[in-house]
Motif scaffolding. Sequence first.
Motif, mmCIF file in Angstrom:
data_model
loop_
_atom_site.group_PDB
_atom_site.id
_atom_site.type_symbol
_atom_site.label_atom_id
_atom_site.label_comp_id
_atom_site.label_asym_id
_atom_site.label_seq_id
_atom_site.Cartn_x
_atom_site.Cartn_y
_atom_site.Cartn_z
ATOM 1 N N GLU A 6 0.788 -1.221 -0.015
ATOM 2 C CA GLU A 6 -0.149 -0.088 -0.041
ATOM 3 C C GLU A 6 0.897 1.308 0.041
ATOM 4 O OE1 GLU A 6 -2.617 -0.287 3.382
ATOM 5 O OE2 GLU A 6 -3.996 -1.748 2.366
ATOM 6 N N ASP A 7 2.116 1.154 -0.228
ATOM 7 C CA ASP A 7 2.996 2.260 -0.160
ATOM 8 C C ASP A 7 3.194 2.733 -1.468
ATOM 9 O OD1 ASP A 7 4.902 4.259 0.890
ATOM 10 O OD2 ASP A 7 6.038 2.881 1.885
ATOM 11 N N ILE A 8 4.141 3.900 -1.498
ATOM 12 C CA ILE A 8 4.338 4.932 -2.852
ATOM 13 C C ILE A 8 4.716 3.872 -3.824
ATOM 14 C CG2 ILE A 8 6.686 5.632 -2.198
ATOM 15 C CD1 ILE A 8 5.605 8.253 -3.449
ATOM 16 N N VAL A 9 4.320 4.156 -5.102
ATOM 17 C CA VAL A 9 4.945 3.298 -6.235
ATOM 18 C C VAL A 9 5.541 4.732 -7.220
ATOM 19 C CG1 VAL A 9 4.615 2.155 -8.354
ATOM 20 C CG2 VAL A 9 3.397 1.539 -6.286
ATOM 21 N N LEU A 10 6.789 4.744 -7.431
ATOM 22 C CA LEU A 10 7.264 5.604 -8.353
ATOM 23 C C LEU A 10 8.046 5.174 -9.370
ATOM 24 C CD1 LEU A 10 8.499 8.580 -8.501
ATOM 25 C CD2 LEU A 10 10.346 8.113 -7.041
ATOM 26 N N VAL A 11 7.506 5.684 -10.512
ATOM 27 C CA VAL A 11 8.226 5.571 -11.770
ATOM 28 C C VAL A 11 8.807 7.035 -12.232
ATOM 29 C CG1 VAL A 11 7.840 4.715 -14.111
ATOM 30 C CG2 VAL A 11 6.568 3.897 -12.240
ATOM 31 N N GLN A 12 10.006 7.233 -12.294
ATOM 32 C CA GLN A 12 10.565 8.326 -12.644
ATOM 33 C C GLN A 12 11.545 8.432 -13.836
ATOM 34 O OE1 GLN A 12 12.945 8.556 -8.491
ATOM 35 N NE2 GLN A 12 14.290 9.720 -10.016
ATOM 36 N N ASP A 13 11.874 9.754 -14.469
ATOM 37 C CA ASP A 13 12.965 9.834 -15.557
ATOM 38 C C ASP A 13 12.344 9.082 -16.776
ATOM 39 O OD1 ASP A 13 14.813 11.238 -13.883
ATOM 40 O OD2 ASP A 13 15.689 9.325 -13.323
ATOM 41 N N ILE A 14 11.062 9.351 -17.023
ATOM 42 C CA ILE A 14 10.279 8.887 -18.209
ATOM 43 C C ILE A 14 10.610 9.849 -19.302
ATOM 44 C CG2 ILE A 14 8.200 7.927 -19.179
ATOM 45 C CD1 ILE A 14 7.131 7.630 -16.527
ATOM 46 N N PRO A 15 11.508 9.200 -20.359
ATOM 47 C CA PRO A 15 11.716 10.475 -21.251
ATOM 48 C C PRO A 15 10.701 10.492 -22.114
ATOM 49 C CG PRO A 15 12.703 8.360 -21.969
ATOM 50 C CD PRO A 15 12.276 8.150 -20.601
ATOM 51 N N PHE A 16 10.423 11.878 -22.822
ATOM 52 C CA PHE A 16 9.270 12.095 -23.700
ATOM 53 C C PHE A 16 9.760 13.122 -24.845
ATOM 54 C CE2 PHE A 16 8.664 15.558 -20.766
ATOM 55 C CZ PHE A 16 8.384 16.681 -21.628
ATOM 56 N N PHE A 17 8.999 13.131 -25.927
ATOM 57 C CA PHE A 17 9.022 14.190 -26.687
ATOM 58 C C PHE A 17 7.802 14.756 -27.187
ATOM 59 C CE2 PHE A 17 13.119 11.832 -27.312
ATOM 60 C CZ PHE A 17 14.108 12.945 -27.471
ATOM 61 N N SER A 18 7.688 16.028 -27.164
ATOM 62 C CA SER A 18 6.326 16.548 -27.497
ATOM 63 C C SER A 18 6.565 17.813 -28.446
ATOM 64 C CB SER A 18 5.522 16.664 -26.315
ATOM 65 O OG SER A 18 4.166 17.335 -26.608
ATOM 66 N N HIS A 19 5.551 18.524 -28.450
ATOM 67 C CA HIS A 19 5.487 19.786 -29.616
ATOM 68 C C HIS A 19 4.598 20.842 -29.176
ATOM 69 C CE1 HIS A 19 7.563 16.996 -32.441
ATOM 70 N NE2 HIS A 19 7.617 17.975 -32.931
ATOM 71 N N CYS A 20 5.354 21.790 -28.763
ATOM 72 C CA CYS A 20 4.187 23.100 -28.470
ATOM 73 C C CYS A 20 3.124 23.561 -29.542
ATOM 74 C CB CYS A 20 5.245 24.385 -28.240
ATOM 75 S SG CYS A 20 4.319 25.755 -27.645
ATOM 76 N N GLU A 21 1.986 23.462 -28.766
ATOM 77 C CA GLU A 21 0.802 23.855 -29.922
ATOM 78 C C GLU A 21 0.876 25.397 -30.244
ATOM 79 O OE1 GLU A 21 -2.537 25.145 -26.532
ATOM 80 O OE2 GLU A 21 -2.143 23.247 -27.156
ATOM 81 N N HIS A 22 1.753 26.061 -29.576
ATOM 82 C CA HIS A 22 1.711 27.449 -30.293
ATOM 83 C C HIS A 22 2.717 27.784 -31.358
ATOM 84 C CE1 HIS A 22 0.863 28.790 -25.742
ATOM 85 N NE2 HIS A 22 -0.093 28.490 -26.596
ATOM 86 N N HIS A 23 3.788 27.057 -31.650
ATOM 87 C CA HIS A 23 4.777 27.351 -32.621
ATOM 88 C C HIS A 23 5.086 25.692 -33.167
ATOM 89 C CE1 HIS A 23 5.770 30.496 -29.811
ATOM 90 N NE2 HIS A 23 5.571 31.017 -30.935
ATOM 91 N N VAL A 47 6.821 23.408 -32.304
ATOM 92 C CA VAL A 47 8.433 23.388 -32.031
ATOM 93 C C VAL A 47 8.469 22.266 -30.886
ATOM 94 C CG1 VAL A 47 10.662 24.457 -31.407
ATOM 95 C CG2 VAL A 47 9.011 25.506 -33.083
ATOM 96 N N PRO A 48 9.562 21.433 -31.111
ATOM 97 C CA PRO A 48 9.635 20.313 -29.728
ATOM 98 C C PRO A 48 9.807 21.098 -28.573
ATOM 99 C CG PRO A 48 10.763 19.865 -31.860
ATOM 100 C CD PRO A 48 10.528 21.264 -32.043
#
Length: 209
Positions: free
Chosen positions: A84-101, A103-104
């Motif tokens: 019942e304790d904490i489950v931590l998944v960290q440093d998940i890399p991602f790439f996305s694109h800004c909706e304004h320009h 640009v990644p």
Amino acid sequence: MDAIVKNHPAAFKAVKDQDRRPSREEAEEAVRTLIAFLGDDPAREGLLDTPARVVKSFGEIYGGYRQDAGAVLERVFEEVGGYEDIVLVQDIPFFSHCEHHMVPFYGHVHCAYYPRGGVVGLSKIARVVDVFARRLQTQENLTASIADAIDGVLKPRGLAIMIEAEHMCMAMRGVQKSGVSTTTTRFTGVFKDPAEQVRFMTLVRGRQR
């Protein structure tokens, strides 16, 4: 799933209404128009196949519009030995694109939750990140979308999301400052307790040293 859909209403409507989506040929012609607008010749040898390549790459880069985060999270493992304790998944890399320009921006996602009756496979959290990252949005919206999806399906006792990212719209254009990091967070349930937020941050920062 309403919480997931409402974050990108126009996008989901476009995906569902196939008859109103431009054809591949129209998309490729739009790329040719942009090339000409930039001042180059879309008919020259090096650019002849570029429109087709761009449209194909967009299918991968923005593939999140065709994916359902709820389906990714639907399988829950209830036999967790009373954990019942904490489950931590960290440093998940991602790439996305800004909706304004368009640009990644890219970085890492850190996700922690307190289970309520079960857990999901660790890879599923990373897949949910990809579902939403592969769309046009702001970092703030990406943070909220990931949190709403996990919170809505798993209904954990508490959820913490932190995203750290660098935006190319700041590095490549405008102010032109590279190396600037932006941090966004979202806390629900027991993580609204400042003490739990400190625990989450300590676990994340401790691993990063």
